[in-house]
Design a protein around this motif. Structure first.
Motif, PDB file in Angstrom:
ATOM      1  N   ILE A  70       9.310  10.283  -1.367  1.00 14.68           N
ATOM      2  CA  ILE A  70       9.759   9.598  -0.190  1.00 14.68           C
ATOM      3  C   ILE A  70      10.768   8.746  -0.378  1.00 14.68           C
ATOM      4  CG2 ILE A  70       8.926   8.397   1.763  1.00 14.68           C
ATOM      5  CD1 ILE A  70       6.480   9.484   1.359  1.00 14.68           C
ATOM      6  N   GLN A  71      11.938   8.659   0.375  1.00 13.91           N
ATOM      7  CA  GLN A  71      13.075   7.882  -0.019  1.00 13.91           C
ATOM      8  C   GLN A  71      12.797   6.514   0.719  1.00 13.91           C
ATOM      9  OE1 GLN A  71      15.802   8.939  -1.718  1.00 13.91           O
ATOM     10  NE2 GLN A  71      14.445  10.786  -1.984  1.00 13.91           N
ATOM     11  N   GLU A  72      13.669   5.623   0.513  1.00 17.44           N
ATOM     12  CA  GLU A  72      13.557   4.062   0.825  1.00 17.44           C
ATOM     13  C   GLU A  72      13.380   3.986   2.179  1.00 17.44           C
ATOM     14  OE1 GLU A  72      15.893   0.062  -0.169  1.00 17.44           O
ATOM     15  OE2 GLU A  72      15.860   1.343  -1.512  1.00 17.44           O
ATOM     16  N   GLN A  73      12.088   3.434   2.492  1.00 19.02           N
ATOM     17  CA  GLN A  73      11.698   3.294   3.960  1.00 19.02           C
ATOM     18  C   GLN A  73      10.553   2.163   4.167  1.00 19.02           C
ATOM     19  OE1 GLN A  73      11.052   7.300   4.850  1.00 19.02           O
ATOM     20  NE2 GLN A  73       9.113   6.745   5.278  1.00 19.02           N
ATOM     21  N   PRO A  74      10.428   1.434   5.295  1.00 20.96           N
ATOM     22  CA  PRO A  74       9.335   0.732   5.093  1.00 20.96           C
ATOM     23  C   PRO A  74       7.920   1.448   5.567  1.00 20.96           C
ATOM     24  CG  PRO A  74      10.710   0.691   7.167  1.00 20.96           C
ATOM     25  CD  PRO A  74      11.115   1.181   6.201  1.00 20.96           C
ATOM     26  N   VAL A  75       6.902   0.973   5.179  1.00 25.01           N
ATOM     27  CA  VAL A  75       5.492   1.755   5.388  1.00 25.01           C
ATOM     28  C   VAL A  75       4.297   0.893   5.744  1.00 25.01           C
ATOM     29  CG1 VAL A  75       5.268   1.736   2.835  1.00 25.01           C
ATOM     30  CG2 VAL A  75       4.161   3.449   4.314  1.00 25.01           C
ATOM     31  N   THR A  76       3.456   1.036   6.437  1.00 25.51           N
ATOM     32  CA  THR A  76       2.299   0.684   6.634  1.00 25.51           C
ATOM     33  C   THR A  76       1.238   1.559   6.543  1.00 25.51           C
ATOM     34  OG1 THR A  76       3.333  -1.278   7.992  1.00 25.51           O
ATOM     35  CG2 THR A  76       0.925  -0.912   8.295  1.00 25.51           C
ATOM     36  N   GLY A  77       0.167   1.228   5.953  1.00 26.92           N
ATOM     37  CA  GLY A  77      -0.989   2.318   5.919  1.00 26.92           C
ATOM     38  C   GLY A  77      -2.222   1.899   5.276  1.00 26.92           C
ATOM     39  N   LEU A  78      -3.332   2.942   5.220  1.00 32.58           N
ATOM     40  CA  LEU A  78      -4.367   2.432   4.357  1.00 32.58           C
ATOM     41  C   LEU A  78      -4.220   2.654   2.804  1.00 32.58           C
ATOM     42  CD1 LEU A  78      -7.480   1.603   4.491  1.00 32.58           C
ATOM     43  CD2 LEU A  78      -8.041   4.008   4.923  1.00 32.58           C
ATOM     44  N   VAL A  79      -4.552   1.738   1.887  1.00 31.38           N
ATOM     45  CA  VAL A  79      -4.398   1.978   0.479  1.00 31.38           C
ATOM     46  C   VAL A  79      -5.586   1.969  -0.185  1.00 31.38           C
ATOM     47  CG1 VAL A  79      -3.600   0.997  -1.697  1.00 31.38           C
ATOM     48  CG2 VAL A  79      -2.129   0.897   0.460  1.00 31.38           C
ATOM     49  N   PHE A 106       2.075   1.899  -6.939  1.00 31.14           N
ATOM     50  CA  PHE A 106       2.234   0.651  -6.179  1.00 31.14           C
ATOM     51  C   PHE A 106       2.548  -0.750  -7.038  1.00 31.14           C
ATOM     52  CE2 PHE A 106      -0.816   2.963  -3.890  1.00 31.14           C
ATOM     53  CZ  PHE A 106      -0.415   3.039  -2.530  1.00 31.14           C
ATOM     54  N   ARG A 107       3.441  -1.577  -6.713  1.00 30.52           N
ATOM     55  CA  ARG A 107       3.763  -2.955  -7.370  1.00 30.52           C
ATOM     56  C   ARG A 107       3.403  -3.999  -6.207  1.00 30.52           C
ATOM     57  NH1 ARG A 107       9.461  -0.754  -9.188  1.00 30.52           N
ATOM     58  NH2 ARG A 107       8.863   0.780 -10.740  1.00 30.52           N
ATOM     59  N   TYR A 108       3.004  -5.147  -6.802  1.00 31.26           N
ATOM     60  CA  TYR A 108       2.719  -6.296  -6.030  1.00 31.26           C
ATOM     61  C   TYR A 108       2.779  -7.471  -6.570  1.00 31.26           C
ATOM     62  CZ  TYR A 108       0.068  -9.652  -3.258  1.00 31.26           C
ATOM     63  OH  TYR A 108      -0.388 -10.806  -2.570  1.00 31.26           O
ATOM     64  N   VAL A 161       6.758   5.058  -5.103  1.00 31.37           N
ATOM     65  CA  VAL A 161       6.662   3.943  -5.402  1.00 31.37           C
ATOM     66  C   VAL A 161       6.739   2.867  -4.342  1.00 31.37           C
ATOM     67  CG1 VAL A 161       7.090   2.004  -7.092  1.00 31.37           C
ATOM     68  CG2 VAL A 161       7.283   4.585  -7.775  1.00 31.37           C
ATOM     69  N   VAL A 162       5.558   2.262  -3.960  1.00 29.94           N
ATOM     70  CA  VAL A 162       5.601   1.213  -2.975  1.00 29.94           C
ATOM     71  C   VAL A 162       5.583  -0.324  -3.482  1.00 29.94           C
ATOM     72  CG1 VAL A 162       4.213   0.449  -0.975  1.00 29.94           C
ATOM     73  CG2 VAL A 162       4.501   2.863  -1.203  1.00 29.94           C
ATOM     74  N   ILE A 163       6.384  -1.137  -2.686  1.00 31.10           N
ATOM     75  CA  ILE A 163       6.232  -2.362  -3.131  1.00 31.10           C
ATOM     76  C   ILE A 163       5.772  -3.162  -2.099  1.00 31.10           C
ATOM     77  CG2 ILE A 163       7.671  -4.436  -3.586  1.00 31.10           C
ATOM     78  CD1 ILE A 163       9.623  -2.959  -4.721  1.00 31.10           C
ATOM     79  N   ILE A 164       4.488  -3.607  -2.176  1.00 23.15           N
ATOM     80  CA  ILE A 164       3.643  -4.280  -1.266  1.00 23.15           C
ATOM     81  C   ILE A 164       3.901  -5.618  -1.043  1.00 23.15           C
ATOM     82  CG2 ILE A 164       1.288  -4.834  -0.625  1.00 23.15           C
ATOM     83  CD1 ILE A 164       0.156  -2.658  -2.269  1.00 23.15           C
ATOM     84  N   THR A 165       4.246  -5.925   0.393  1.00 28.68           N
ATOM     85  CA  THR A 165       4.464  -7.440   0.598  1.00 28.68           C
ATOM     86  C   THR A 165       3.316  -7.982   1.418  1.00 28.68           C
ATOM     87  OG1 THR A 165       5.473  -6.247   2.683  1.00 28.68           O
ATOM     88  CG2 THR A 165       6.947  -6.809   0.952  1.00 28.68           C
ATOM     89  N   ASP A 166       2.291  -7.211   1.964  1.00 28.28           N
ATOM     90  CA  ASP A 166       1.324  -7.866   2.680  1.00 28.28           C
ATOM     91  C   ASP A 166       0.131  -6.922   2.685  1.00 28.28           C
ATOM     92  OD1 ASP A 166       0.103 -10.126   4.303  1.00 28.28           O
ATOM     93  OD2 ASP A 166       0.321  -8.473   6.164  1.00 28.28           O
ATOM     94  N   MET A 167      -1.080  -7.666   2.484  1.00 29.87           N
ATOM     95  CA  MET A 167      -2.605  -6.698   2.694  1.00 29.87           C
ATOM     96  C   MET A 167      -3.366  -7.445   3.382  1.00 29.87           C
ATOM     97  SD  MET A 167      -3.566  -7.146  -1.294  1.00 29.87           S
ATOM     98  CE  MET A 167      -2.028  -6.602  -1.968  1.00 29.87           C
ATOM     99  N   LYS A 168      -4.241  -6.947   4.108  1.00 27.73           N
ATOM    100  CA  LYS A 168      -5.185  -7.336   4.722  1.00 27.73           C
ATOM    101  C   LYS A 168      -6.342  -6.426   4.973  1.00 27.73           C
ATOM    102  CE  LYS A 168      -2.540  -6.480   9.328  1.00 27.73           C
ATOM    103  NZ  LYS A 168      -1.735  -7.028  10.188  1.00 27.73           N
ATOM    104  N   HIS A 169      -7.489  -6.782   5.662  1.00 30.52           N
ATOM    105  CA  HIS A 169      -8.602  -5.991   6.094  1.00 30.52           C
ATOM    106  C   HIS A 169      -9.141  -5.352   4.841  1.00 30.52           C
ATOM    107  CE1 HIS A 169      -7.748  -7.079   9.803  1.00 30.52           C
ATOM    108  NE2 HIS A 169      -6.637  -6.239  10.064  1.00 30.52           N
ATOM    109  N   THR A 170      -9.569  -5.977   3.787  1.00 31.93           N
ATOM    110  CA  THR A 170      -9.896  -5.335   2.412  1.00 31.93           C
ATOM    111  C   THR A 170     -11.365  -5.173   2.543  1.00 31.93           C
ATOM    112  OG1 THR A 170      -8.410  -6.684   1.109  1.00 31.93           O
ATOM    113  CG2 THR A 170     -10.210  -5.894   0.207  1.00 31.93           C
TER     114      THR A 170
END
Length: 241
Positions: A70-79, A106-108, A161-170
């Motif tokens: 997947i090319q560079e783009q924003p993403v939100t989803g269940l990890v 993933f990178r964080y 490869v996804v660079i994570i900027t925020d996470m919630k609802h663990t």
């Protein structure tokens, strides 16, 4: 003996052909050419035909299972985190997992010391969470025979490869979910808990193929001193992990 040759020779020849297809190196091409010429010279047409059929199956399967990045783009989803792959290096955390059930790297960047220690406690990271981040495009190989990270990701069926900027609802995952990763995580954590730090680095690296930055630093020291042969093993663990 002939029965064994009938099975093993075509498989071996097909393996050589398939490796050449994957590597595109001069050495593998010359090796393939040698075995192909030898088979033709001996008129072992049945072995050659079977080997070519097997090679075709291997190549087709590789093309079907290889994913496009997947090319560079924003993403939100269940990890879902593969807790046995977490590596903490300073404020950087890297791990493998699933994004919307697709294999992803993933990178964080941790925000504080407490969060860093939380990620180091891998037994608490058999979890899933909602993440926001960005797909990043891996750099291509810098020279003709250099390591091609893009090709590696595709061959191992990563979607990117996804660079994570925020996470919630663990939420914690049940141990039967991603069970093989859970077992390997528990084994790695057990070694880290009950053995000295340096011994744990080497045992996890050699036995479970789990290698942190410090492992490679120690490896370079043994290499420079000519002692790397002391750690030679069969390599079967690499196949499994």
């Amino acid at each position: 003996m002939r029965l064994k040759n009938f099975f093993f020779l075509p498989v071996g020849l097909a393996t050589v052909f398939y490796f050449t297809f994957l590597s595109f190196s001069i050495f593998s091409f010359m090796t393939t050419l040698f075995f192909f010429s030898l088979t033709v010279y001996r008129r072992q047409w049945h072995i050659l035909l079977i080997a070519m059929a097997l090679t075709t199956i291997f190549v087709v399967r590789n093309q079907w299972t290889t994913v496009s990045l997947i090319q560079e783009q924003p993403v939100t989803g269940l990890v879902r985190v593969y807790a046995d792959t977490i590596v903490v290096s300073g404020d950087q955390v890297t791990f493998d997992g699933e994004l919307s059930r697709q294999k992803t790297k993933f990178r964080y960047r941790v925000k504080n010391k407490a969060e860093q220690q939380h990620w180091q406690n891998r037994s608490q990271k058999h979890v899933e969470f909602m993440a926001t981040g960005t797909f990043t495009t891996p750099l291509p190989a810098t020279n003709q025979h250099g390591f091609d990270y893009r090709r590696y990701l595709m061959s191992e069926h990563y979607q990117g490869v996804v660079i994570i900027t925020d996470m919630k609802h663990t939420h914690k995952l049940h141990y039967l979910t991603l069970f093989s990763h859970y077992l390997r995580m528990r084994a790695i954590a057990h070694v880290e808990k009950h053995l000295p730090h340096t011994a744990a680095l080497w045992i996890n690296g050699l036995l479970f193929n789990y290698r942190q930055t410090e492992y490679y630093e120690s490896l370079s020291q043994f290499t420079n001193n000519g002692l790397l042969h002391l750690f030679s093993i069969s390599g079967m663990h690499v196949y499994f992990f």
